[in-house]
Design a protein around this motif. Sequence first.
Motif, mmCIF file in Angstrom:
data_model
loop_
_atom_site.group_PDB
_atom_site.id
_atom_site.type_symbol
_atom_site.label_atom_id
_atom_site.label_comp_id
_atom_site.label_asym_id
_atom_site.label_seq_id
_atom_site.Cartn_x
_atom_site.Cartn_y
_atom_site.Cartn_z
ATOM 1 N N ILE A 1 0.811 -1.220 0.000
ATOM 2 C CA ILE A 1 0.000 0.000 0.000
ATOM 3 C C ILE A 1 0.847 1.275 0.000
ATOM 4 O O ILE A 1 0.308 2.373 0.026
ATOM 5 N N GLY A 2 2.169 1.122 -0.043
ATOM 6 C CA GLY A 2 3.048 2.279 -0.190
ATOM 7 C C GLY A 2 3.360 3.057 1.077
ATOM 8 O O GLY A 2 3.584 4.258 1.035
ATOM 9 N N ILE A 3 3.384 2.364 2.212
ATOM 10 C CA ILE A 3 3.754 3.002 3.476
ATOM 11 C C ILE A 3 5.178 2.585 3.822
ATOM 12 O O ILE A 3 5.527 1.402 3.755
ATOM 13 N N GLU A 4 5.994 3.571 4.200
ATOM 14 C CA GLU A 4 7.372 3.268 4.581
ATOM 15 C C GLU A 4 7.391 2.490 5.900
ATOM 16 O O GLU A 4 6.697 2.840 6.849
ATOM 17 N N TYR A 5 8.173 1.424 5.953
ATOM 18 C CA TYR A 5 8.357 0.639 7.183
ATOM 19 C C TYR A 5 9.840 0.699 7.514
ATOM 20 O O TYR A 5 10.652 0.060 6.858
ATOM 21 N N LYS A 6 10.189 1.487 8.511
ATOM 22 C CA LYS A 6 11.592 1.685 8.855
ATOM 23 C C LYS A 6 12.073 0.630 9.833
ATOM 24 O O LYS A 6 11.415 0.349 10.833
ATOM 25 N N ILE A 7 13.229 0.079 9.519
ATOM 26 C CA ILE A 7 13.947 -0.781 10.455
ATOM 27 C C ILE A 7 15.372 -0.242 10.494
ATOM 28 O O ILE A 7 16.079 -0.263 9.487
ATOM 29 N N LEU A 8 15.775 0.254 11.644
ATOM 30 C CA LEU A 8 17.106 0.826 11.799
ATOM 31 C C LEU A 8 17.902 0.020 12.816
ATOM 32 O O LEU A 8 17.325 -0.670 13.661
ATOM 33 N N GLY A 9 19.219 0.134 12.725
ATOM 34 C CA GLY A 9 20.080 -0.487 13.718
ATOM 35 C C GLY A 9 19.962 0.238 15.050
ATOM 36 O O GLY A 9 19.351 1.307 15.149
ATOM 37 N N PHE A 10 20.559 -0.314 16.068
ATOM 38 C CA PHE A 10 20.428 0.229 17.418
ATOM 39 C C PHE A 10 20.918 1.670 17.499
ATOM 40 O O PHE A 10 20.230 2.551 18.022
ATOM 41 N N VAL A 11 22.109 1.945 16.976
ATOM 42 C CA VAL A 11 22.684 3.295 17.052
ATOM 43 C C VAL A 11 21.867 4.279 16.229
ATOM 44 O O VAL A 11 21.476 5.350 16.711
ATOM 45 N N ASP A 12 21.575 3.923 14.963
ATOM 46 C CA ASP A 12 20.797 4.827 14.112
ATOM 47 C C ASP A 12 19.381 5.030 14.647
ATOM 48 O O ASP A 12 18.827 6.125 14.552
ATOM 49 N N GLY A 13 18.798 3.994 15.209
ATOM 50 C CA GLY A 13 17.463 4.111 15.790
ATOM 51 C C GLY A 13 17.445 5.081 16.961
ATOM 52 O O GLY A 13 16.532 5.904 17.085
ATOM 53 N N ASN A 14 18.462 5.000 17.814
ATOM 54 C CA ASN A 14 18.541 5.929 18.946
ATOM 55 C C ASN A 14 18.788 7.359 18.485
ATOM 56 O O ASN A 14 18.234 8.305 19.051
ATOM 57 N N LYS A 15 19.590 7.526 17.432
ATOM 58 C CA LYS A 15 19.802 8.867 16.879
ATOM 59 C C LYS A 15 18.479 9.442 16.366
ATOM 60 O O LYS A 15 18.180 10.618 16.585
ATOM 61 N N GLU A 16 17.704 8.617 15.691
ATOM 62 C CA GLU A 16 16.407 9.055 15.163
ATOM 63 C C GLU A 16 15.473 9.472 16.303
ATOM 64 O O GLU A 16 14.833 10.528 16.255
ATOM 65 N N VAL A 17 15.386 8.654 17.330
ATOM 66 C CA VAL A 17 14.495 8.953 18.463
ATOM 67 C C VAL A 17 14.946 10.225 19.179
ATOM 68 O O VAL A 17 14.124 11.105 19.476
ATOM 69 N N LEU A 18 16.237 10.346 19.460
ATOM 70 C CA LEU A 18 16.731 11.535 20.162
ATOM 71 C C LEU A 18 16.542 12.797 19.324
ATOM 72 O O LEU A 18 16.239 13.865 19.856
ATOM 73 N N GLY A 19 16.687 12.672 18.000
ATOM 74 C CA GLY A 19 16.437 13.809 17.119
ATOM 75 C C GLY A 19 14.990 14.258 17.178
ATOM 76 O O GLY A 19 14.692 15.461 17.240
ATOM 77 N N ARG A 20 14.077 13.307 17.186
ATOM 78 C CA ARG A 20 12.641 13.636 17.284
ATOM 79 C C ARG A 20 12.325 14.265 18.635
ATOM 80 O O ARG A 20 11.537 15.200 18.715
ATOM 81 N N LEU A 21 12.937 13.745 19.692
ATOM 82 C CA LEU A 21 12.711 14.330 21.007
ATOM 83 C C LEU A 21 13.201 15.772 21.053
ATOM 84 O O LEU A 21 12.582 16.630 21.689
ATOM 85 N N GLY A 22 14.303 16.052 20.373
ATOM 86 C CA GLY A 22 14.804 17.422 20.278
ATOM 87 C C GLY A 22 13.821 18.330 19.566
ATOM 88 O O GLY A 22 13.596 19.480 19.981
#
Length: 93
Positions: free
Chosen positions: A47-68
């Motif tokens: 259906i064209g929805i992005e499903y992200k799977i990131l490694g531990f380090v990149d995933g934490n960077k993504e989460v911390l960036g969003r929290l910022g």
Amino acid sequence: MDVACPRWLDFIHGGLQFQAVHHLFPRVPRHNLRRLQPLVRAFCKDIGIEYKILGFVDGNKEVLGRLGEVAGQVEMLIKCQKFMAETGESGLH
């Protein structure tokens, strides 16, 4: 977003690495989330929805960036609230 990790770490993560699947199906027992993930990924692809799977380090960077980003939005809301309290101006006319 899910976090990629080997099967042997599933117990340590407690199913938290399968956030997307867990939030779609919160009542599925965590030991079944890994089996459900490929089905959800295939559905998202169809259906064209992005499903992200990131490694531990990149995933934490993504989460911390969003929290910022969220923290910046909260700061703006606080400034607006202070301005309205001081001036009585609501901006609603």
